[in-house]
Scaffold this active site. Structure first.
Site, PDB file in Angstrom:
ATOM      1  N   ASP A 160      -1.567  36.022  27.644  1.00  0.00           N
ATOM      2  CA  ASP A 160      -2.618  35.169  28.190  1.00  0.00           C
ATOM      3  C   ASP A 160      -2.217  34.498  29.488  1.00  0.00           C
ATOM      4  O   ASP A 160      -2.912  34.581  30.484  1.00  0.00           O
ATOM      5  CB  ASP A 160      -3.088  34.143  27.164  1.00  0.00           C
ATOM      6  CG  ASP A 160      -1.961  33.318  26.547  1.00  0.00           C
ATOM      7  OD1 ASP A 160      -0.776  33.528  26.887  1.00  0.00           O
ATOM      8  OD2 ASP A 160      -2.267  32.463  25.702  1.00  0.00           O
ATOM      9  N   ASP A 187       3.955  31.676  32.865  1.00  0.00           N
ATOM     10  CA  ASP A 187       4.529  30.506  33.529  1.00  0.00           C
ATOM     11  C   ASP A 187       6.041  30.682  33.643  1.00  0.00           C
ATOM     12  O   ASP A 187       6.519  31.143  34.658  1.00  0.00           O
ATOM     13  CB  ASP A 187       4.097  29.180  32.891  1.00  0.00           C
ATOM     14  CG  ASP A 187       4.205  29.151  31.377  1.00  0.00           C
ATOM     15  OD1 ASP A 187       5.082  29.835  30.811  1.00  0.00           O
ATOM     16  OD2 ASP A 187       3.427  28.438  30.752  1.00  0.00           O
ATOM     17  N   ASP A 197      -3.912  26.989  23.909  1.00  0.00           N
ATOM     18  CA  ASP A 197      -4.142  25.898  22.967  1.00  0.00           C
ATOM     19  C   ASP A 197      -3.425  24.609  23.320  1.00  0.00           C
ATOM     20  O   ASP A 197      -2.525  24.585  24.157  1.00  0.00           O
ATOM     21  CB  ASP A 197      -3.686  26.326  21.571  1.00  0.00           C
ATOM     22  CG  ASP A 197      -2.187  26.379  21.434  1.00  0.00           C
ATOM     23  OD1 ASP A 197      -1.648  25.723  20.524  1.00  0.00           O
ATOM     24  OD2 ASP A 197      -1.520  27.073  22.236  1.00  0.00           O
TER      25      ASP A 197
END
Length: 176
Positions: free
Chosen positions: A103, A106, A161
């Protein structure tokens, strides 16, 4: 949502997400085949992987599917700096091209570890694809395909989330 710091701010709508996914499928389809194993990194990548594999099917690519359950965040807002493997690949990767799907990119730790695991399992080639890439101050191995350049904010929705909540939001939102 009473314990959340604020109301999520929409950064990318459900419609814009669909456009990004369709664009990714068009870019990926020419470099894979139907023997490719699309491997989602659980849990957050599941929403993106479902949409992307359907988009690939619409452009004539019907990939095999698998999952690898990794975690580096837990319920925290920052990476713990280590990767826990909760469930390995279920399908044989020996001699196959693997397209790892996640998703958000980073730190790069999860994607790098997934690539290592796939190569160790005998993948002939490993490609990586992320829906969103966040800016990061340190060097990292970059994904092969990126859908959206995300801001350096705390993101929720579309699989992302906050301590296990807000994954099901249809939009990508900032929560900071």
């Amino acid at each position: 949502m009473a314990d959340l710091p604020q109301t999520p701010t929409v950064l990318l709508s459900e419609t814009e997400i669909a456009r990004v996914v369709a664009d990714l499928a068009a870019r990926i389809a020419p470099v894979i085949d139907d023997e490719t194993v699309a491997a989602v990194l659980l849990t957050g990548g599941l929403w993106f992987a479902a949409d992307l594999t359907r988009a690939l099917s619409r452009v004539g690519r019907n990939v095999r599917f698998d999952a690898l359950w990794l975690a580096s965040y837990g319920d925290d807002k920052a990476s713990r700096g280590r990767i826990d493997v909760y469930a390995p690949f279920q399908r044989s990767l020996q001699g196959r091209k693997v397209l790892i799907l996640d998703d958000v990119f980073d730190t790069g730790l999860s994607l790098a570890e997934a690539g290592r695991i796939a190569r160790d399992a005998g993948a002939s080639e490993v490609l990586t694809c992320v829906f969103a890439r966040k800016p990061w101050p340190e060097p990292r191995t970059e994904p092969d395909f990126v859908g959206w350049e995300a801001p350096g904010r705390f993101l929720v929705g579309y699989g992302l989330d906050h301590a296990g909540t807000l994954r099901g939001l249809p939009d990508i939102c900032a929560l900071d």
